[in-house]
Design a protein around this motif. Structure first.
Motif, PDB file in Angstrom:
ATOM      1  N   VAL A 120       0.829  -1.209   0.156  1.00 11.32           N
ATOM      2  CA  VAL A 120       0.017  -0.035  -0.010  1.00 11.32           C
ATOM      3  C   VAL A 120       0.855   1.233   0.040  1.00 11.32           C
ATOM      4  CG1 VAL A 120      -1.667   1.193   1.322  1.00 11.32           C
ATOM      5  CG2 VAL A 120      -1.795  -1.165   0.991  1.00 11.32           C
ATOM      6  N   VAL A 121       0.993   2.025  -1.254  1.00  9.75           N
ATOM      7  CA  VAL A 121       1.617   3.210  -1.051  1.00  9.75           C
ATOM      8  C   VAL A 121       0.845   4.427  -0.753  1.00  9.75           C
ATOM      9  CG1 VAL A 121       3.194   2.139  -2.912  1.00  9.75           C
ATOM     10  CG2 VAL A 121       0.962   3.545  -3.580  1.00  9.75           C
ATOM     11  N   ARG A 122      -0.414   4.428  -0.422  1.00  5.75           N
ATOM     12  CA  ARG A 122      -1.377   5.487  -0.266  1.00  5.75           C
ATOM     13  C   ARG A 122      -2.410   5.135   0.460  1.00  5.75           C
ATOM     14  NH1 ARG A 122      -3.749  10.133  -4.060  1.00  5.75           N
ATOM     15  NH2 ARG A 122      -4.545  11.758  -2.692  1.00  5.75           N
ATOM     16  N   VAL A 130      -2.389   0.524  -4.444  1.00  2.12           N
ATOM     17  CA  VAL A 130      -1.574  -0.435  -4.217  1.00  2.12           C
ATOM     18  C   VAL A 130      -0.563  -0.681  -5.482  1.00  2.12           C
ATOM     19  CG1 VAL A 130      -2.877  -1.875  -2.620  1.00  2.12           C
ATOM     20  CG2 VAL A 130      -3.472  -2.116  -4.816  1.00  2.12           C
ATOM     21  N   MET A 131       0.307  -1.371  -5.480  1.00  8.18           N
ATOM     22  CA  MET A 131       0.884  -1.776  -6.377  1.00  8.18           C
ATOM     23  C   MET A 131       0.654  -3.368  -6.852  1.00  8.18           C
ATOM     24  SD  MET A 131       2.553   0.903  -6.707  1.00  8.18           S
ATOM     25  CE  MET A 131       3.631   0.785  -8.124  1.00  8.18           C
ATOM     26  N   THR A 132       0.219  -3.468  -8.160  1.00 11.93           N
ATOM     27  CA  THR A 132      -0.061  -4.974  -8.648  1.00 11.93           C
ATOM     28  C   THR A 132       0.492  -5.139 -10.034  1.00 11.93           C
ATOM     29  OG1 THR A 132      -2.341  -3.991  -9.610  1.00 11.93           O
ATOM     30  CG2 THR A 132      -2.321  -4.552  -7.052  1.00 11.93           C
ATOM     31  N   PRO A 133       0.491  -6.282 -10.226  1.00 11.51           N
ATOM     32  CA  PRO A 133       1.078  -6.814 -11.510  1.00 11.51           C
ATOM     33  C   PRO A 133       0.070  -6.337 -12.709  1.00 11.51           C
ATOM     34  CG  PRO A 133       0.737  -8.555 -10.174  1.00 11.51           C
ATOM     35  CD  PRO A 133       0.651  -7.554  -9.305  1.00 11.51           C
ATOM     36  N   GLY A 138       4.548   1.003 -12.754  1.00 13.77           N
ATOM     37  CA  GLY A 138       4.617   2.403 -12.381  1.00 13.77           C
ATOM     38  C   GLY A 138       3.312   2.987 -12.411  1.00 13.77           C
ATOM     39  N   ARG A 139       2.315   1.974 -12.457  1.00 16.13           N
ATOM     40  CA  ARG A 139       0.787   2.544 -12.307  1.00 16.13           C
ATOM     41  C   ARG A 139       0.324   2.092 -10.818  1.00 16.13           C
ATOM     42  NH1 ARG A 139      -4.179   0.847 -16.326  1.00 16.13           N
ATOM     43  NH2 ARG A 139      -5.663   2.357 -15.398  1.00 16.13           N
ATOM     44  N   VAL A 140      -0.510   2.929 -10.221  1.00 11.62           N
ATOM     45  CA  VAL A 140      -1.221   2.819  -8.816  1.00 11.62           C
ATOM     46  C   VAL A 140      -2.594   2.657  -8.893  1.00 11.62           C
ATOM     47  CG1 VAL A 140      -1.605   3.764  -6.814  1.00 11.62           C
ATOM     48  CG2 VAL A 140       0.889   4.308  -7.682  1.00 11.62           C
ATOM     49  N   THR A 141      -2.939   1.721  -8.219  1.00 12.28           N
ATOM     50  CA  THR A 141      -4.543   1.429  -8.571  1.00 12.28           C
ATOM     51  C   THR A 141      -5.173   1.288  -7.177  1.00 12.28           C
ATOM     52  OG1 THR A 141      -3.831  -1.038  -8.893  1.00 12.28           O
ATOM     53  CG2 THR A 141      -4.850   0.611 -10.775  1.00 12.28           C
ATOM     54  N   TRP A 142      -6.396   1.054  -6.815  1.00  6.78           N
ATOM     55  CA  TRP A 142      -7.282   1.273  -5.730  1.00  6.78           C
ATOM     56  C   TRP A 142      -7.965   0.117  -5.495  1.00  6.78           C
ATOM     57  CZ3 TRP A 142      -6.365   5.564  -2.532  1.00  6.78           C
ATOM     58  CH2 TRP A 142      -5.640   6.809  -3.216  1.00  6.78           C
TER      59      TRP A 142
END
Length: 277
Positions: A120-122, A130-133, A138-142
């Protein structure tokens, strides 16, 4: 005359009897009611409780019962140091923004069968970035915070491509430094923020991936030959010790067999992995 007096006496006796009954009879139901209300369950009989009763259905409007609103439980963000990680408890949508449109569906297991543990980056109220494959490099999703259990990880991995070095930190303190192999110019190791998604044993130390693999959320620009993870890259061990320190891989970061075993024994899922030039 004697008969007349006898008749009067019998009539007076009947009247006295009726008066006495009129006084006694109304008290009988009261006495019976008290006895029934104070009666205890017989020995061995089960007492009635609210658990054995069924509630009356709520009043309906237009034939439909009012909907019951259930508020999901949102886990508290744990305090302390270290990276925040989210264990996915049930499938949920991966979204472009908090409450935004769905990008993908996350399951509770990764493609390799590990528990889905996300860095969790934010976070904002009710939502986690979160960072997910699935999102790409480089893309952050929620994801919804209510779908997770939160904890913290004290470990961090840093890879310098220029120095060809992997640095392992725990609570911000350097624990290990390893010289590594990186991707060739035609298959470069991607840079950015990633996380450890899987801890895998190959059972083939002599194979191209050695004994041990830490799969990352990062993707190479092309599929890697002989690797079941498609374009996913990893930090993995190798029996080809001559490649260590060289730009020799298909995008993965290579370490020795002994270093791979150490990493597998210490690095948890969700560990942040920062790859820089």
């Amino acid at each position: 005359m004697g008969g007349e007096h006898g008749g009067r006496r019998r009539l007076a006796a009947r009247r006295a009897l009726l008066v006495s009954l009129a006084i006694v009879v109304p008290g009988i139901p009261i006495a019976v009611g008290i006895a029934v209300g104070s009666q205890q369950p017989a020995a061995g009989a089960a007492a009635t409780t609210t658990e054995t009763l069924k509630p009356v259905a709520p009043a309906t409007v237009g034939g439909a019962a009012p909907a019951t609103q259930v508020t999901p439980t949102v886990p508290a963000v744990p305090g302390g140091s270290g990276a925040l990680v989210a264990l996915l408890l049930h499938p949920t949508n991966l979204r472009a923004s908090p409450g935004g449109h769905s990008i993908a569906r996350l399951r509770t297991k990764t493609e390799f069968g590990s528990p889905e543990m996300l860095w969790v980056v934010r976070h904002v109220p009710g939502w986690l970035a979160v960072m997910t494959p699935q999102a790409g490099n480089g893309r952050v999703t929620w994801i919804a915070q209510s779908a997770t259990s939160l904890s913290r990880v004290s470990w961090e991995l840093e890879v310098s491509l220029a120095a060809r070095r992997l640095t392992v930190l725990d609570h911000g303190r350097v624990v290990e430094r390893y010289t590594v192999a990186i991707g060739t110019p035609g298959a470069p190791t991607p840079t950015g923020r990633f996380a450890v998604t899987d801890r895998l044993v190959t059972n083939d130390p002599g194979g191209p991936y050695g004994c041990c693999v830490l799969a990352l959320s990062a993707h190479a620009p092309h599929a890697i030959q002989g690797w079941t993870g498609g374009t996913r890259i990893a930090i993995h061990s190798t029996p080809e010790t001559g490649s260590i320190g060289e730009a020799a891989s298909h995008g993965c970061v290579r370490v020795t067999l002994a270093e791979g075993r150490w990493l597998l024994a210490h690095i948890p899922l969700g560990t942040p992995t920062l790859i820089s030039t």
